[in-house]
Design an enzyme around this catalytic site. Structure first.
Site, PDB file in Angstrom:
ATOM      1  CB  ILE A   1      -0.996   0.054   1.355  1.00 28.34           C
ATOM      2  CG1 ILE A   1      -1.974   1.072   0.807  1.00 28.34           C
ATOM      3  CG2 ILE A   1      -0.289   0.241   2.393  1.00 28.34           C
ATOM      4  CD1 ILE A   1      -3.152   0.839   1.755  1.00 28.34           C
TER       5      ILE A   1
ATOM      6  CG  ASP B   1       5.246 -13.839  10.106  1.00 25.16           C
ATOM      7  OD1 ASP B   1       4.663 -13.977   9.296  1.00 25.16           O
ATOM      8  OD2 ASP B   1       5.742 -14.402  11.036  1.00 25.16           O
TER       9      ASP B   1
ATOM     10  CG  LEU C   1      -1.020  -4.441  -5.267  1.00 21.94           C
ATOM     11  CD1 LEU C   1      -1.328  -2.955  -5.468  1.00 21.94           C
ATOM     12  CD2 LEU C   1      -1.085  -5.091  -6.628  1.00 21.94           C
TER      13      LEU C   1
ATOM     14  CB  SER D   1      11.201  -2.388  -7.133  1.00 23.70           C
ATOM     15  OG  SER D   1      12.802  -2.170  -6.594  1.00 23.70           O
TER      16      SER D   1
ATOM     17  CB  SER E   1       6.509  -8.819 -13.404  1.00 24.19           C
ATOM     18  OG  SER E   1       7.336  -8.250 -14.123  1.00 24.19           O
TER      19      SER E   1
ATOM     20  CD  GLU F   1      12.005  -7.509 -16.128  1.00 18.30           C
ATOM     21  OE1 GLU F   1      12.642  -8.451 -16.404  1.00 18.30           O
ATOM     22  OE2 GLU F   1      12.011  -6.547 -16.522  1.00 18.30           O
TER      23      GLU F   1
ATOM     24  CE1 TYR G   1      10.197  -7.829  -9.120  1.00 22.67           C
ATOM     25  CE2 TYR G   1      10.110  -8.683 -11.341  1.00 22.67           C
ATOM     26  CZ  TYR G   1       9.461  -7.712 -10.277  1.00 22.67           C
ATOM     27  OH  TYR G   1       8.217  -7.060 -10.357  1.00 22.67           O
TER      28      TYR G   1
ATOM     29  CE  LYS H   1       6.360  -9.564  -8.670  1.00 24.51           C
ATOM     30  NZ  LYS H   1       4.978  -9.021  -8.401  1.00 24.51           N
TER      31      LYS H   1
ATOM     32  N   GLY I   1       8.963   5.056  -7.977  1.00 25.24           N
ATOM     33  CA  GLY I   1      10.246   5.282  -7.178  1.00 25.24           C
ATOM     34  C   GLY I   1      11.398   5.915  -7.865  1.00 25.24           C
TER      35      GLY I   1
ATOM     36  CG  PHE J   1      11.661   2.299 -11.330  1.00 23.02           C
ATOM     37  CD1 PHE J   1      11.504   1.101 -11.888  1.00 23.02           C
ATOM     38  CD2 PHE J   1      11.429   2.238  -9.791  1.00 23.02           C
ATOM     39  CE1 PHE J   1      10.777   0.022 -11.421  1.00 23.02           C
ATOM     40  CE2 PHE J   1      11.321   1.284  -9.148  1.00 23.02           C
ATOM     41  CZ  PHE J   1      10.753   0.104  -9.805  1.00 23.02           C
TER      42      PHE J   1
ATOM     43  CE  LYS K   1      18.323   6.309 -11.410  1.00 24.03           C
ATOM     44  NZ  LYS K   1      19.457   4.863 -11.848  1.00 24.03           N
TER      45      LYS K   1
END
Length: 320
Positions: free
Chosen positions: A9, A52, A74, A78, A119, A121, A143, A147, A179, A182, A186
């Site tokens: 969240i 946890d 979600l 990342s 994803s 990916e 990653y 996923k 974020g 990314f 940037k």
């Protein structure tokens, strides 16, 4: 009014999803990892609880207490450089924790509808372009492998236990809440700082890298449509259009009257080897079955991000 349980969240997608749900009067409960504190809340009327991410029985008890009708996962490490960092932790959070969530639903209340943020990916080096729900998965990182484990587990629980469980195969999606690690963020932040005279260049890696970039609020709306449908299934969520980092730079800098070629320099330390085929999604199934389609085009996304970075910088300056 529905009760919705939501992990992640504090992130880009989670915050937009919570916002949409609260705007319609639903009760939203943010599920945090034990010991974590929520970031500055964008919405004051969100409830929070802890788990946890390791014990099925504890989550099943929490589900009986909160009694959600929908559960969106979600939470994840990342992408970007983080795809290879700490593969054991990635496997636990992005993969095995999803199996625990689904088992807790079976144990507590099998009527809870579950949505997993998968994803693109998972396609790795795609066998075909554009990719759809039938394209073979070829993960190339811890990653992506984690996923894919979660994605396959969703399908297994849907078949074995008749759980209403869906996976959204999400392609890159951006917003002002992206974020700072990314590349899109940037670039937007650099434009704001260069415009203000605080920076004099932006160093980036491969300007010709291509991505299928969409708008985060559009994509979380797709998740909601998936859980509102009569039948649980998996869907690609994408724009179907490829754009380069160079295009993003061009639009971002020109938005403030600058030429990116005067400010963007190469940086071999940020250069990620990417010899994959085109990673671009075909969301025809989501359009046909769910009636979903993206509402915000690439140029608008870039302008929104740049404007937000400029406003954020001005706000910080006014407080200093």
């Amino acid at each position: 009014m529905a009760t919705v349980l939501l992990t992640g969240i504090s992130g880009q997608d989670g915050s937009y999803l919570a916002e949409q749900l609260r705007a319609e009067g639903h009760r939203v409960v943010g599920l945090l990892r034990a010991g974590r504190t929520p970031r500055a809340a964008r919405l004051p009327d969100i409830e929070y609880t802890e788990w946890d991410f390791a014990h099925v029985d504890a989550l099943a008890q929490l589900l009986r207490s909160v009694r959600p009708t929908e559960f969106y996962n979600l939470a994840a490490f990342s992408t970007g450089a983080g795809m290879y960092d700490d593969p054991v932790a990635i496997g636990e959070l992005n993969g095995i924790a999803v199996a625990r969530m689904l088992q807790a639903i079976v144990d507590a209340d099998a009527s809870i509808r579950f949505c997993q943020a998968s994803s693109s990916e998972m396609f790795g080096d795609p066998a075909a372009a554009p990719q759809d729900e039938s394209t073979p998965f070829r993960p190339r990182s811890p990653y992506a492998a984690a996923k894919l484990f979660a994605h396959a587990t969703v399908q297994a629980f849907r078949t074995r236990h008749d759980v209403f469980a869906c996976s959204a195969i999400l392609y890159n999606h951006e917003s002002p809440r992206r974020g700072q690690a990314f590349v899109t963020r940037k670039i937007a932040d650099a434009v704001a700082r260069i415009r203000a005279g605080l920076d004099h260049e932006l160093r980036l890696g491969n300007l010709d890298a291509q991505r299928d970039w969409g708008y985060a609020p559009d994509y979380v709306h797709a998740l909601r449509l998936m859980l509102a449908h009569d039948h649980a299934d998996d869907y690609v969520v994408a724009t179907g259009q490829l754009h380069t980092v160079r295009e993003f730079c061009d639009l971002a800098f020109s938005h403030v009257g600058l030429d990116y070629r005067d400010w963007v320099k190469g940086n071999t330390t940020d250069l990620r080897e990417d010899r994959r085929g085109p990673v671009v999604g075909n969301a025809a199934k989501a359009r046909r079955v769910l009636g979903w389609q993206p509402s915000t085009d690439f140029g608008a996304i870039v302008r929104l991000m740049v404007d937000a970075s400029i406003a954020s910088l001005a706000s910080r300056d006014s407080m200093s």
